[in-house]
Each structure stands twice: as C-alpha cells, then as structure tokens.
Enzyme design. Structure first.
Site: not given
Length: 342
Positions: A55, A164, A169, A171
C-alpha cells in the site's frame, strides 16, 4: 482410423505451441464427488491496509517506504529470486550428468493500483490500460539490458496460487537465459513460420474463429478462448488478432483493447463460482537476446485451478505427475460455461 466425437470419448490432444500432448477424459466429469468441499467465504478488504507492504506510504519488509503512488507502481522485489550481481560461472561434476550454471536477472513487483481492495476485474479499463503501459515500459527497459535474454511478466492471484499479499500486483522476472516454456514455444513457432510463412497462432486463431466453439470473449484486436489443448479446467489464452512479437510493437489502440479484454475475462472468471477467481497468468513474447524471431506471436496464458466450485480445486497428481497432463472436462464445455456468464 475412425473418427469419433471428441466431446464424448477419451482422447489425446496435441499442443502445437509446446509440441506436447494432453489426455482428455470427459467421462470423468460425471463421477460422484465425495471429497472435501467448504462454503466459500466472501473476502472483504479495506481500501487501505496499514499493515500491507504494497500500500502507498507503507514501509516494506526491507525498511524502504513506498511513495504515495496514485496509479501503478513498480520496484525491485525485496526478496528477489534472481540477482543482477550474480557472478558468471558453471559447474560440471565428473561426467556430464551433474551440471549447473549461474543465472543473472532482475525481479520486480508491479502494484496495479494503490487501492488494497481491488483486483483487475474491479478496476476500470482506463486503470488497467496504465498497467499495460507499465508492462510495455518494463519489457523495453529490461529487455534492453545486454545480459537479459527473456522478460517474463506474470500475476499470481489468490493465496491458492501462492500469492503472499492480496494487494493487486504482478511480477516481472528478467533473466539471462530463456526459460523452458518460452524456449519450447520459440522452437515450435519458428519452425512453423519457416515452413508456412505465417505465424502458428495466426493460423490457429483463424480456425478457432471459424469454429466458434471455444471462444469466450473478443473485441476488435484480441480474442480470449479456451485452447484446444487446455490442461487446467477453465484455462484460457488471449491472442491478438494482429501478428506481432512483443509489447514493444503494440499500438495504442491495441493497448486499449488489451485492457478491455483483461477486464472482461477476469470479470467472467469471478462470476463462474461467485468468487474472486484465483489464477496464474503470464505474457509470453519473443526473447530479448538480440536475435530475430519473426515466428513469435505474443499471447497471454491464464491457468486457474478451480474445478467444481470456489473450494474444489484441480491438483496435478497421480497420472498428471507421472505420465501426461489430463483434464476432466472438455475445453468446449468449459468455454460454453464461461461464455454463458457474459
């Protein structure tokens, strides 16, 4: 050899992208289910979580503070699997069976939105377009590094897929060698292009558009469908109608359409079992090792694990681990279910 109804009888299907086979056993979908099945709980999250490492303005695990980012945000992964400083080297023990070589690379995290409570299906198309812009920017930036041969952009959504952190999000792993799956796709697509003068996925997409049975959703520039060779129950592939090799070649109109198809497909997934649908998704595109790959056709895979409900998952076990991948429901029936949710 006699012809038969592939929707009714066990058979093997060929995956031309990988040059591999998958076993399809449609009659297994009719067997009684006596395994564990829980009630899915509706997950609610706040717009901002003070304990979330992703965040805005929060401090991450390594002590660095996130900026107050207004849309997307990218940073080097605090626990990267690949390191740019890894020294070059190799190891070969007596004989040729035991070999290893060093691998350099960069791992990054992309926050899709500053809001903790959103997924791609919740975001506006204009917001997803910013994610696509960032994907393009990072592919070009990382791919331009001399030691980077491949840029893998992906998202693991949901704890069942190993994520996790629930903050939206994805990658990027950029590395000095071409990984196994893209390497196989490179070989198959290049061979097809050399033989036919056309991209493998262009010809495949033309067949799917003619048959219509495995299509899920489409727009002017992209088509999402359940591939003929699908392994996961509700697996899909997103293919651009125009043949281009990588994100560096995508047009502004195609980026808008890409964001639109991502929004529609992820929304359909969420409706299927009335849950925030988990998946592992990734963009496959041409390597960045300086060679020409005219046969490469950019595409995106979605591998979702849910089989019968929000809590009954498909695991690769037994025959799948020891022999070939195997699926219980046909790609045609999976596509029909997904289409019905539009």
């Amino acid at each position: 050899m006699e012809t038969f109804d592939i929707t009714e009888h066990s058979h093997r299907r060929f995956n031309p992208l990988l040059g591999e086979w998958v076993l399809v056993s449609p009659h297994r979908s009719k067997r009684p289910w006596q395994g564990q099945q829980e009630s899915a709980e509706k997950e609610t999250r706040p717009q901002y979580d003070p304990n979330c490492y992703l965040c805005p303005t929060n401090v991450r695990a390594n002590g660095e503070k996130n900026p107050d980012y207004p849309s997307t945000y990218v940073f080097v992964n605090d626990f990267a699997a690949l390191q740019a400083e890894s020294p070059a080297g190799s190891l070969q023990e007596t004989g040729s069976l035991l070999r290893a070589q060093s691998e350099r690379g960069i791992c990054k995290v992309i926050c899709f939105s500053p809001r903790h409570d959103l997924t791609l299906s919740d975001m506006e198309v204009s917001e997803i377009r910013k994610v696509v812009d960032l994907w393009q920017e990072q592919y070009l930036e990382l791919g331009a590094l001399e030691y980077i041969s491949y840029v893998q952009i992906f998202e693991n959504k949901g704890s069942v897929m190993g994520s996790s952190n629930p903050h939206p999000h994805g990658q990027i792993w950029a590395q000095s060698s071409v990984p196994g799956e893209p390497a196989k796709e490179t070989e198959q697509q290049q061979a097809y292009f050399q033989q036919n003068g056309r991209s493998l996925l262009s010809d495949y997409l033309a067949e799917e558009l003619e048959k219509q049975t495995r299509l899920v959703v489409e727009n002017e520039h992209f088509v999402a469908l359940v591939p003929f060779w699908a392994i996961w129950p509700f697996e899909t592939i997103v293919i651009p109608r125009r043949h281009f090799q990588h994100l560096g070649q995508i047009t502004d109109q195609e980026k808008d359409a890409y964001a639109d198809i991502m929004k529609k497909l992820s929304s359909v997934y969420d409706k299927l079992f009335n849950t925030s649908f988990p998946y592992s998704a990734g963009i496959h595109q041409s390597p960045t090792d300086g060679q020409e790959y005219p046969g490469w056709h950019l595409h995106m895979h979605f591998y979702p694990p849910l089989l019968r409900s929000a809590t009954v998952k498909k695991f690769m076990v037994g025959y799948e681990l020891m022999a070939d991948p195997q699926r219980d429901i046909t790609p045609e029936s999976a596509a029909e279910r997904l289409r019905g949710l539009l």
